[in-house]
Design a protein around this motif. Structure first.
Motif, mmCIF file in Angstrom:
data_model
loop_
_atom_site.group_PDB
_atom_site.id
_atom_site.type_symbol
_atom_site.label_atom_id
_atom_site.label_comp_id
_atom_site.label_asym_id
_atom_site.label_seq_id
_atom_site.Cartn_x
_atom_site.Cartn_y
_atom_site.Cartn_z
ATOM 1 N N ALA A 116 46.867 52.797 -56.474
ATOM 2 C CA ALA A 116 46.321 53.522 -57.616
ATOM 3 C C ALA A 116 45.168 54.415 -57.161
ATOM 4 O O ALA A 116 44.185 53.926 -56.609
ATOM 5 C CB ALA A 116 45.834 52.544 -58.682
ATOM 6 N N ASP A 119 41.458 54.203 -61.727
ATOM 7 C CA ASP A 119 41.833 53.191 -62.718
ATOM 8 C C ASP A 119 42.967 53.716 -63.607
ATOM 9 O O ASP A 119 42.874 54.819 -64.160
ATOM 10 C CB ASP A 119 40.637 52.832 -63.609
ATOM 11 C CG ASP A 119 39.613 51.973 -62.880
ATOM 12 O OD1 ASP A 119 39.924 51.500 -61.773
ATOM 13 O OD2 ASP A 119 38.508 51.773 -63.431
ATOM 14 N N VAL A 161 45.788 48.801 -63.836
ATOM 15 C CA VAL A 161 45.656 48.698 -62.375
ATOM 16 C C VAL A 161 44.335 49.358 -61.995
ATOM 17 O O VAL A 161 44.066 50.485 -62.417
ATOM 18 C CB VAL A 161 46.809 49.397 -61.621
ATOM 19 C CG1 VAL A 161 46.701 49.119 -60.119
ATOM 20 C CG2 VAL A 161 48.164 48.969 -62.155
ATOM 21 N N LYS A 162 43.530 48.659 -61.235
ATOM 22 C CA LYS A 162 42.248 49.218 -60.819
ATOM 23 C C LYS A 162 42.423 50.150 -59.630
ATOM 24 O O LYS A 162 43.360 50.017 -58.842
ATOM 25 C CB LYS A 162 41.269 48.095 -60.459
ATOM 26 C CG LYS A 162 40.837 47.253 -61.650
ATOM 27 C CD LYS A 162 39.800 46.209 -61.242
ATOM 28 C CE LYS A 162 39.345 45.395 -62.438
ATOM 29 N NZ LYS A 162 38.342 44.370 -62.046
ATOM 30 N N GLU A 165 43.941 49.455 -55.912
ATOM 31 C CA GLU A 165 44.854 48.310 -55.888
ATOM 32 C C GLU A 165 46.294 48.770 -55.715
ATOM 33 O O GLU A 165 46.668 49.880 -56.111
ATOM 34 C CB GLU A 165 44.730 47.495 -57.178
ATOM 35 C CG GLU A 165 43.413 46.738 -57.328
ATOM 36 C CD GLU A 165 43.378 45.873 -58.572
ATOM 37 O OE1 GLU A 165 42.442 45.069 -58.688
ATOM 38 O OE2 GLU A 165 44.283 46.002 -59.427
ATOM 39 N N ILE A 167 50.153 48.840 -56.607
ATOM 40 C CA ILE A 167 50.950 48.724 -57.826
ATOM 41 C C ILE A 167 52.205 47.903 -57.508
ATOM 42 O O ILE A 167 52.984 48.270 -56.627
ATOM 43 C CB ILE A 167 51.350 50.120 -58.345
ATOM 44 C CG1 ILE A 167 50.089 50.943 -58.667
ATOM 45 C CG2 ILE A 167 52.249 50.010 -59.579
ATOM 46 C CD1 ILE A 167 50.365 52.395 -58.981
ATOM 47 N N ASN A 168 52.368 46.769 -58.216
ATOM 48 C CA ASN A 168 53.532 45.928 -57.930
ATOM 49 C C ASN A 168 54.747 46.399 -58.727
ATOM 50 O O ASN A 168 54.662 47.334 -59.543
ATOM 51 C CB ASN A 168 53.223 44.448 -58.203
ATOM 52 C CG ASN A 168 52.861 44.188 -59.664
ATOM 53 O OD1 ASN A 168 53.468 44.716 -60.576
ATOM 54 N ND2 ASN A 168 51.847 43.339 -59.884
ATOM 55 N N GLN A 171 54.467 46.256 -62.610
ATOM 56 C CA GLN A 171 53.559 47.280 -63.119
ATOM 57 C C GLN A 171 54.206 48.664 -63.040
ATOM 58 O O GLN A 171 54.094 49.467 -63.974
ATOM 59 C CB GLN A 171 52.252 47.256 -62.330
ATOM 60 C CG GLN A 171 51.406 46.018 -62.569
ATOM 61 C CD GLN A 171 50.255 45.894 -61.592
ATOM 62 O OE1 GLN A 171 50.330 46.351 -60.456
ATOM 63 N NE2 GLN A 171 49.176 45.266 -62.031
#
Length: 282
Positions: A116, A119, A161-162, A165, A167-168, A171
């Motif tokens: 990401a 945010d 998502v911050k 981080e 992204i899975n 998400q």
């Protein structure tokens, strides 16, 4: 060519020579990141840059050979090579190139494993989805979803998502379904070498409007300081003389120094003082 390149196959030696030749031909040599750019979009970007810049894709090892053979300071560009790098050459200055490349950026849907860039926030409110399994999909991904008024709604604003981080898969699926495109895809400048100096994106990413306003403010402050300090320049000499003339006139009126230029002001001041004194005694 440096000795350590002579063991390379001829086609690689030719490629190294071409990289060096272009670096000598153009004022700016840079590296751009090609990661995640679809083939169709890459073709469009190359077409848009035609006549403005030369984009050359080659192996990172050959880039290292080429700039290593050229020596300092340009060989320092090798420390910026990372992942899917490509070379870009232009006669534009680094700020012009950075701006052009930023214009190639588009928003794309996230894929599992993407990072990401900032945010990713999903706002509270209704969605376009009707009640069904989608509620469970949202909830499993960590999104507070519910059914209200026959629609799937997001119950509260959520930082999904911050920044920084990964992204899975869940998400990424939710973001795609909500048509949220958080990933910037385009030619991302890694570094530019121009007139013997390296320029990184953090230096080139300036707000032009803010920069212009700061220059205007600085010029105004310098002008005011010059006038206040009576520092004569082509821009300040007239205001300095006008300021001095005004101060001399005020001093003459205050000290009642009679002069044809201020005698009327002195009389007017005396008249006002006389009227004020008369009003106090009545």
């Amino acid at each position: 060519m440096a000795l350590y390149t002579t063991h390379l196959p001829q086609w690689k030696q030719d490629e190294v020579e071409q990289i060096v030749s272009l670096a000598n031909e153009y004022r700016l040599t840079g590296l751009v990141d090609l990661h995640g750019i679809p083939a169709k979009q890459m073709q469009e970007m190359r077409r848009d840059l035609r006549g403005k810049a030369v984009l050359r894709m080659t192996r990172n090892t050959l880039v290292e050979h080429a700039f290593g053979s050229m020596g300092e300071p340009i060989d320092g560009i090798n420390s910026y090579i990372d992942g899917q790098s490509a070379l870009i050459y232009t006669n534009d200055n680094p700020f012009q190139l950075y701006k052009k490349l930023q214009q190639t950026m588009t928003k794309m849907v996230a894929r599992p494993g993407d990072i990401a860039p900032e945010d990713i926030v999903i706002e509270k409110g209704p969605t376009s989805f009707k009640p069904g399994p989608i509620v469970g999909v949202f909830q499993q991904a960590g999104l507070p979803a519910a059914i209200e008024g026959g629609k799937v709604v997001i119950r509260e604003r959520k930082v999904f998502v911050k920044a920084g981080e990964e992204i899975n898969a869940k998400q990424a699926d939710v973001l795609s379904k909500l048509d949220i495109r958080p990933i910037d895809v385009g030619l991302s400048l890694q570094v530019a070498f121009y007139d013997g100096t390296f320029y990184e994106p953090s230096t080139l990413a300036i707000d032009e409007t803010e920069y212009y306003n700061n220059v205007v403010l600085a010029a105004q402050q310098a002008f005011n300081l010059g006038v206040y300090a009576a520092y004569p320049t082509a821009q300040t000499i007239e205001p300095i003389i006008a300021k001095a003339a005004g101060e001399a006139r005020n001093l003459g009126v205050e000290a009642a120094i009679y002069s044809k230029d201020i005698v009327e002001l002195i009389i007017g001041r005396a008249s006002l003082q006389a009227k004020a004194l008369k009003g106090m005694t009545e």
